[in-house]
Design a protein around this motif. Sequence first.
Motif, PDB file in Angstrom:
ATOM      1  N   GLU A  39      17.480   6.248   4.021  1.00  0.00           N
ATOM      2  CA  GLU A  39      16.687   5.021   4.161  1.00  0.00           C
ATOM      3  C   GLU A  39      15.263   5.285   3.695  1.00  0.00           C
ATOM      4  N   THR A  40      14.566   4.243   3.239  1.00  0.00           N
ATOM      5  CA  THR A  40      13.180   4.358   2.800  1.00  0.00           C
ATOM      6  C   THR A  40      12.255   3.802   3.882  1.00  0.00           C
ATOM      7  N   PHE A  41      11.234   4.590   4.225  1.00  0.00           N
ATOM      8  CA  PHE A  41      10.291   4.221   5.275  1.00  0.00           C
ATOM      9  C   PHE A  41       8.861   4.347   4.779  1.00  0.00           C
ATOM     10  N   VAL A  42       7.949   3.731   5.511  1.00  0.00           N
ATOM     11  CA  VAL A  42       6.523   3.976   5.345  1.00  0.00           C
ATOM     12  C   VAL A  42       5.937   4.028   6.750  1.00  0.00           C
ATOM     13  N   LYS A  43       5.085   5.006   6.989  1.00  0.00           N
ATOM     14  CA  LYS A  43       4.458   5.186   8.294  1.00  0.00           C
ATOM     15  C   LYS A  43       2.976   4.887   8.128  1.00  0.00           C
ATOM     16  N   PHE A  44       2.452   3.960   8.931  1.00  0.00           N
ATOM     17  CA  PHE A  44       1.049   3.599   8.818  1.00  0.00           C
ATOM     18  C   PHE A  44       0.439   3.359  10.182  1.00  0.00           C
ATOM     19  N   ASN A  45      -0.890   3.311  10.215  1.00  0.00           N
ATOM     20  CA  ASN A  45      -1.633   3.106  11.453  1.00  0.00           C
ATOM     21  C   ASN A  45      -2.410   1.791  11.371  1.00  0.00           C
ATOM     22  N   VAL A  46      -2.512   1.126  12.503  1.00  0.00           N
ATOM     23  CA  VAL A  46      -3.329  -0.086  12.621  1.00  0.00           C
ATOM     24  C   VAL A  46      -4.422   0.240  13.633  1.00  0.00           C
ATOM     25  N   ALA A  47      -5.673   0.099  13.213  1.00  0.00           N
ATOM     26  CA  ALA A  47      -6.801   0.439  14.070  1.00  0.00           C
ATOM     27  C   ALA A  47      -7.763  -0.734  14.172  1.00  0.00           C
ATOM     28  N   LYS A  48      -8.301  -0.932  15.365  1.00  0.00           N
ATOM     29  CA  LYS A  48      -9.261  -2.001  15.581  1.00  0.00           C
ATOM     30  C   LYS A  48     -10.619  -1.599  15.000  1.00  0.00           C
ATOM     31  N   LEU A  49     -11.238  -2.519  14.271  1.00  0.00           N
ATOM     32  CA  LEU A  49     -12.574  -2.288  13.733  1.00  0.00           C
ATOM     33  C   LEU A  49     -13.601  -2.429  14.850  1.00  0.00           C
ATOM     34  N   LYS A  50     -14.742  -1.766  14.705  1.00  0.00           N
ATOM     35  CA  LYS A  50     -15.802  -1.888  15.708  1.00  0.00           C
ATOM     36  C   LYS A  50     -16.308  -3.315  15.807  1.00  0.00           C
ATOM     37  N   GLU A  51     -16.341  -3.992  14.674  1.00  0.00           N
ATOM     38  CA  GLU A  51     -16.719  -5.402  14.636  1.00  0.00           C
ATOM     39  C   GLU A  51     -16.000  -6.049  13.457  1.00  0.00           C
ATOM     40  N   PRO A  52     -15.736  -7.351  13.525  1.00  0.00           N
ATOM     41  CA  PRO A  52     -15.045  -8.021  12.414  1.00  0.00           C
ATOM     42  C   PRO A  52     -15.825  -7.884  11.102  1.00  0.00           C
ATOM     43  N   ASP A  53     -15.071  -7.828   9.992  1.00  0.00           N
ATOM     44  CA  ASP A  53     -15.726  -7.731   8.687  1.00  0.00           C
ATOM     45  C   ASP A  53     -16.190  -9.117   8.224  1.00  0.00           C
TER      46      ASP A  53
END
Length: 73
Positions: A39-53
């Motif tokens: 199977e094909t996968f991708v592993k990634f991270n989601v991080a909260k920004l200090k303040e919205p862009d």
Amino acid sequence: MAFSKKYIGKGKQVENMEIVEVSLNMAELQNHTFEYEGETFVKFNVAKLKEPDQYGKTHTVYVSVKDPDSEES
């Protein structure tokens, strides 16, 4: 072993919900796939920004990439 972050997208907290909706760059995403048990996968991270862009995005999405100059001898 050192790693760096390769940013592949951004996201935004959905108002009044515990959900983050993200948009990913498919060209970048495909560069970071790996195979496991056929199977094909991708592993990634989601991080909260200090303040919205400037576009109101509240989260960033990235993959961790092993730095080529950090190879162990």
